[in-house]
Scaffold this active site. Structure first.
Site, mmCIF file in Angstrom:
data_model
loop_
_atom_site.group_PDB
_atom_site.id
_atom_site.type_symbol
_atom_site.label_atom_id
_atom_site.label_comp_id
_atom_site.label_asym_id
_atom_site.label_seq_id
_atom_site.Cartn_x
_atom_site.Cartn_y
_atom_site.Cartn_z
ATOM 1 N N ASP A 10 -75.902 72.941 36.390
ATOM 2 C CA ASP A 10 -74.262 71.928 35.761
ATOM 3 C C ASP A 10 -73.591 73.101 36.593
ATOM 4 O O ASP A 10 -73.331 74.164 37.677
ATOM 5 C CB ASP A 10 -74.341 73.521 34.225
ATOM 6 N N SER A 11 -71.905 72.512 35.894
ATOM 7 C CA SER A 11 -71.053 73.920 37.271
ATOM 8 C C SER A 11 -71.235 75.015 36.835
ATOM 9 O O SER A 11 -70.419 75.358 37.588
ATOM 10 C CB SER A 11 -69.522 73.161 36.269
ATOM 11 N N CYS A 73 -74.727 68.291 32.639
ATOM 12 C CA CYS A 73 -73.288 68.828 33.011
ATOM 13 C C CYS A 73 -72.766 67.417 32.575
ATOM 14 O O CYS A 73 -72.597 66.298 33.231
ATOM 15 C CB CYS A 73 -72.450 68.793 34.187
ATOM 16 N N GLU A 151 -67.913 81.404 30.459
ATOM 17 C CA GLU A 151 -68.688 81.519 32.063
ATOM 18 C C GLU A 151 -68.589 82.660 31.938
ATOM 19 O O GLU A 151 -69.225 83.942 32.755
ATOM 20 C CB GLU A 151 -68.010 80.784 33.142
ATOM 21 N N CYS A 183 -69.218 68.604 26.342
ATOM 22 C CA CYS A 183 -69.494 69.837 27.342
ATOM 23 C C CYS A 183 -70.188 70.478 27.310
ATOM 24 O O CYS A 183 -70.288 70.817 25.968
ATOM 25 C CB CYS A 183 -68.095 69.764 27.743
ATOM 26 N N HIS A 185 -70.938 73.045 27.968
ATOM 27 C CA HIS A 185 -70.531 75.163 27.834
ATOM 28 C C HIS A 185 -70.315 75.240 26.014
ATOM 29 O O HIS A 185 -70.414 76.105 25.829
ATOM 30 C CB HIS A 185 -68.892 75.145 29.038
#
Ligand code: DGL
Length: 283
Positions: A10-11, A73, A151, A183, A185
């Site tokens: 993932d990012s 992602c 994050e 998403c 996240h």
């Protein structure tokens, strides 16, 4: 052969919501997780750089002899899935916003979608809506700032709750009863979303379990299941990499998984410029 790892990327740390579902569905499998936190968010990243990052990570998995790859992602899927599938021989499982289940669940005929800018602007997403959401109203928000909060591990900080309210309240006022977290996240913000929704009836959906079921199906069909005994659901046999700051990322990743993890190393080469078209991409 079957003991080869499955690469998940993932990012950043968001794809751990997918990794959790995979550990539950396939507790026998060895997993490699790559969080590209140095380059997060991908949601509005320059598309050439996004492509370079996806290639770098896919090559990293190939070098580690991965037997399958999960693009954990939505953004990388929307822009890169078909391209990666053409480049690599191993099965590649991708993710898309859970429009289909949301359309089946809504009573008001109004759903909300939280996703990144790239995902919402992608052709793949438009086709998904045309296919499954023709008869319902879809309200969308590119939730700038959500990825950064996750994050940092700031899942229920006052600023995070305020940010959630900014995107959720207008949708609730419009009468949505179902919210798609498009998403990876965002599932980590579910408790904050529920808090902000308060008494408003809201069903939150994402595709983490669907991805893990699809992964199971594909690797079973290809006879790639790990038949060796063992239970990896404790994360003991999963390896975690992060291109960002080691100290922060290992702490946040442990927090999101709710347990200590096997943080392998900070992949320094991930920070170097990376030429897509170089014959040997390891530059
Ligand atoms: N977690 C990713 C997704 O599912 C990317 C978010 C981002 O980096 O913008 O879209």
């Amino acid at each position: 052969m079957s003991e080869r790892p499955i690469g998940i990327f993932d990012s950043g740390v968001g794809g751990l919501s997918i990794l959790k579902a995979v550990q539950k569905q396939l507790p026998n499998e060895n997993l490699l997780y790559f969080a590209d936190s140095k380059y997060a968010p991908y949601g509005n990243l320059d598309q050439t750089l996004l492509k370079q990052r996806c290639l770098f990570i896919a090559d990293f998995f190939a070098k580690n002899n991965a037997k399958a790859m999960v693009i954990a992602c939505n953004t990388a899927t929307a822009l890169m899935a078909e391209w990666l599938r053409a480049e690599y021989d191993i099965p590649i499982i991708a993710i898309e916003p859970a429009i289909k289940p949301a359309a089946a669940l809504t009573n008001t005929g109004k759903i909300g979608v939280f996703a990144t800018e790239h995902t919402l602007n992608s052709e793949r997403y438009l086709l998904l809506k045309q296919r499954f959401a023709k008869d319902i109203t879809v309200y969308e928000s590119a939730c700038h700032g959500f990825v950064e909060q996750v994050e940092q591990g700031a899942l229920d900080a006052p600023e995070t709750l305020a940010l959630v309210g900014r995107y959720l309240n207008p949708m609730l006022e419009n009468g949505i009863d179902t919210l798609v977290l498009g998403c990876t996240h965002y599932p980590f913000l579910s408790p904050s979303i529920t808090t902000v929704a308060g008494d408003a009836p809201l069903t939150i959906v994402d595709n983490a379990e669907a991805v893990s079921i699809q992964l199971n199906k594909v690797i079973a069909e290809k006879q790639l299941l790990n038949l060796a005994s063992g239970d990896n659901s404790s994360s003991n046999n999963s390896g975690f990499y992060n291109s960002g700051d080691t100290v922060t990322s290992s702490a946040v990743m442990s927090k999101l998984l709710g347990k200590p993890l096997n943080f392998l190393h900070h992949n320094n080469s991930a920070q170097k410029p990376y030429a897509i078209d170089a014959p040997d991409r390891e530059n």
